[in-house]
Scaffold this motif. Structure first.
Motif, PDB file in Angstrom:
ATOM      1  N   ILE A 174       4.033   7.365   4.786  1.00  0.00           N
ATOM      2  CA  ILE A 174       4.592   6.842   6.031  1.00  0.00           C
ATOM      3  C   ILE A 174       3.567   5.919   6.691  1.00  0.00           C
ATOM      4  N   ILE A 175       4.049   4.784   7.201  1.00  0.00           N
ATOM      5  CA  ILE A 175       3.211   3.842   7.945  1.00  0.00           C
ATOM      6  C   ILE A 175       3.574   3.934   9.425  1.00  0.00           C
ATOM      7  N   ARG A 204      -0.435   7.151   5.503  1.00  0.00           N
ATOM      8  CA  ARG A 204      -0.812   8.495   5.062  1.00  0.00           C
ATOM      9  C   ARG A 204       0.266   9.066   4.148  1.00  0.00           C
ATOM     10  N   LYS A 205      -0.181   9.840   3.153  1.00  0.00           N
ATOM     11  CA  LYS A 205       0.759  10.544   2.281  1.00  0.00           C
ATOM     12  C   LYS A 205       0.812  12.003   2.704  1.00  0.00           C
ATOM     13  N   TYR A 206       2.018  12.502   2.970  1.00  0.00           N
ATOM     14  CA  TYR A 206       2.196  13.852   3.480  1.00  0.00           C
ATOM     15  C   TYR A 206       2.462  14.822   2.334  1.00  0.00           C
ATOM     16  N   GLY A 231       3.021   6.138  -2.246  1.00  0.00           N
ATOM     17  CA  GLY A 231       4.190   7.007  -2.260  1.00  0.00           C
ATOM     18  C   GLY A 231       4.923   7.052  -3.579  1.00  0.00           C
ATOM     19  N   ARG A 232       5.099   5.902  -4.234  1.00  0.00           N
ATOM     20  CA  ARG A 232       5.918   5.855  -5.449  1.00  0.00           C
ATOM     21  C   ARG A 232       5.097   5.879  -6.724  1.00  0.00           C
ATOM     22  N   ILE A 246       0.834  -1.204   0.000  1.00  0.00           N
ATOM     23  CA  ILE A 246       0.000   0.000   0.000  1.00  0.00           C
ATOM     24  C   ILE A 246       0.868   1.254   0.000  1.00  0.00           C
ATOM     25  N   LYS A 247       1.906   1.260   0.813  1.00  0.00           N
ATOM     26  CA  LYS A 247       2.817   2.402   0.860  1.00  0.00           C
ATOM     27  C   LYS A 247       3.449   2.659  -0.500  1.00  0.00           C
TER      28      LYS A 247
END
Length: 599
Positions: free
Chosen positions: A351-352, A343-345, A174-175, A169-170
């Motif tokens: 970040i997990i 969450r995506k900042y 994120g990528r 999921i990250k």
């Protein structure tokens, strides 16, 4: 954290080695055949081999759950008594029943366990005999379906974990730039699996009707509750060995439904759909009946996909998506999955961390456990609390938990300080500051050797009269953060892939020290006994302190010089000076001398 197929097949002897090799070769052949899209028409012949019965029985009996009886009241202790005579009789009878197609499963025993979110979860406990049959089915069906499962379902599959799901999921957020999450919640999924639909799915791959009939028998065996038998028209009982596999086979239909929308499309086709805006980029990540669908699009598009998923579950699988619990959330807001918060900042980094619910549950557990455990004695309270802290930390040390660990360590310090002072300090009439100063012991004295190089100290109590060894409350911050990589998608039943997976697991588990264990542990000795016993064995270099014989496992006995019943309390009895490591022969002589002295 990880599961490995057939790791349980390690009992000694030439017979065991031959069985292990036979099983691995058989599973490899099944996996290869499944990878090439073949069906299986003579699978039942494997169930009629004594080798598979023997392997399955061994796997079932070495599991801690074998101590729990089904409706027949039989436990592993009953089967293993008198050199396993009853076990041999059971396996022979089971083999004959399967060979002659006269096997009939017994109903499962219904029990309830509390759910973390409140309420109770029903479990079905099969008899040991039926658990052996379920394990046989698992051993032959799992390699077949591992070759066909969706790449990003992670629950109840070999060499996969919740952390792999979270990292996937990250990566998508994120990528790869996915923007909205659909947090899926299926109402009572295990209890509502439709039997006819499951059989229809199985028949696509398993054309041997004898296997299909056996699965149907297990599903229709019924439930015993409050002394009455209840029919089971739907559902796969949670608690059965083969139930998680059957649930994965069932929910793989959902996985493929979502994959067909985007993941299964070729790159060229994806680009054409993207340019024409005729398809929605989406990926599913599933762990058992919990899933998240990530899309690269808008909230409105996610709501539309959520409605499509609800329709598919209702029409194709007869399952219901919980409208109020299935949430659509922008990834910049963050969402919870499997105890993690992702969450995506604004700077673009995903970040997990441990979820707020998990943190709140940790605080409540520490408060409850410390308040009850320290009433017995400090050593027991510390041992009970440390087991929970280390277990929680081991789960969350694979995500970004450093700051959370520090914050929760302050909470643990505060709770232990107040509880210990209330139970010990006031009765002794000492001031708060003096009491806490006297109870803070540097970690260089910790019985848990990994902590001895740590700075500072914590609330503790001495383990020996020499005051150079102590039970001390541990800290979450002592857990090193080690991130998990994306799953390699290697096949666990192909030899080369399996070897690489085992190496990855070994690297992941380096430095992890398990809780002290022992086969001769008396539960009446209290929570601190396991730690005291292991500490004494290490100090004696696992040798009998009378004759010098090496001792380990069942031969390792830690004896109280002064009997527990004569000590003022358990803590005094477990002082290291009062313990001695003995081999069975020396222990027998010590017990004989003690009985003679009592006469």
């Amino acid at each position: 954290m990880f599961t490995t197929p057939n790791a349980e097949v390690n009992f000694t002897g030439t017979r065991a080695g031959n069985l292990d090799r036979w099983l691995k070769q058989t599973q490899e052949a099944l996996a290869h055949r499944s990878l090439h899209g073949h069906t299986f028409s003579r699978l039942f012949n494997l169930l009629r081999t004594k080798r598979l019965v023997e392997l399955a029985a061994h796997n079932v009996l070495r599991n801690a759950g074998a101590k729990t009886a089904g409706v027949d009241g039989v436990t592993s202790r009953d089967l293993l008594a008198k050199n396993g005579e009853r076990l041999y009789a059971m396996t022979d009878a089971l083999w004959r029943d399967l060979s002659t197609k006269s096997y009939h499963p017994a109903p499962v025993r219904r029990v309830y366990i509390p759910k973390a979110s409140g309420g109770q979860r029903p479990l079905g406990i099969p008899t040991l005999r039926d658990r052996v049959v379920q394990e046989m089915l698992r051993l032959i069906l799992e390699p077949i379906y591992e070759s066909r499962f969706y790449a990003h379902s992670y629950g109840f599959r070999p060499f996969r974990s919740t952390h792999h799901a979270a990292v996937r999921i990250k990566d998508l957020i994120g990528r790869r730039g996915y923007t909205v999450a659909i947090e899926g919640d299926i109402r009572k999924c295990f209890d509502r699996i439709h039997h006819l639909t499951l059989v229809r799915i199985l028949r696509r791959t398993i054309t041997d009707e004898r296997i299909i009939k056996l699965v149907q028998q297990l599903l229709k065996a019924g439930v015993m509750e409050d002394g009455a038998w209840h029919v089971t028209d739907e559902g796969s009982p949670q608690g059965g060995i083969v139930s998680p596999l059957l649930a994965n086979i069932y929910l793989n239909e959902l996985d493929q439904f979502i994959a067909a929308k985007w993941a299964d499309l070729g790159k060229g086709e994806q680009n054409r759909h993207r340019s024409k805006q005729t398809a929605l980029p989406c990926y599913l990540v599933r762990y058992a009946d919990d899933f998240v669908i990530l899309i690269r699009g808008t909230v409105e598009q996610a709501e539309q996909l959520k409605a499509e998923v609800a329709d598919f579950l209702r029409q194709a699988l007869q399952l219901e998506l919980s409208a109020e619990k299935t949430l659509v959330t922008p990834v910049t807001t963050g969402f919870d999955f499997l105890g993690f918060h992702t969450r995506k900042y604004p700077e673009g980094k995903a970040i997990i961390t441990p979820s707020r619910t998990a943190i709140a549950r940790f605080r409540e557990q520490v408060k409850t456990r410390a308040a009850s455990a320290f009433r017995d004695n400090d050593a027991a309270g510390i041992a009970t609390l440390n087991r929970y802290i280390r277990g929680w930390g081991e789960y969350y040390r694979h995500v970004s938990s450093s700051q959370v660990f520090k914050t929760l360590d302050h909470y643990v310090w505060d709770r232990v300080m107040h509880i210990a002072y209330r139970l010990r300090g006031k009765s002794q009439g000492v001031s708060f500051a003096k009491f806490w100063q006297a109870r803070t012991i540097p970690y260089r004295f910790d019985v848990y050797r990994k902590n001895r190089e740590r700075e500072g100290g914590h609330y503790g109590t001495w383990a020996n009269q020499a005051h150079d060894c102590a039970y001390i409350v541990t800290k979450l911050a002592f857990q090193s953060i080690e991130y998990v990589a994306l799953h390699s998608q290697l096949h666990p039943y192909l030899p080369v892939d399996r070897l690489l997976l085992e190496r990855q697991v070994t690297r992941q588990q380096l430095g992890l020290t398990p809780e002290p264990t022992g086969s001769r542990v008396n539960p009446d000795y209290g929570p601190a006994w396991k730690v005291a016993r292991e500490t004494k064995l290490v100090a004696a270099n696992h040798r009998c302190e009378t004759c010098g014989t090496p001792i380990s496992g069942r031969t390792a006995i830690v004896h109280h010089r002064q009997p527990l019943k004569e000590a003022r309390n358990r803590q005094q009895a477990h002082m290291l000076e009062n313990l001695i490591c003995l081999c069975p022969s020396c222990h027998g002589r010590a017990e004989h001398a003690l009985r003679k002295a009592d006469q």
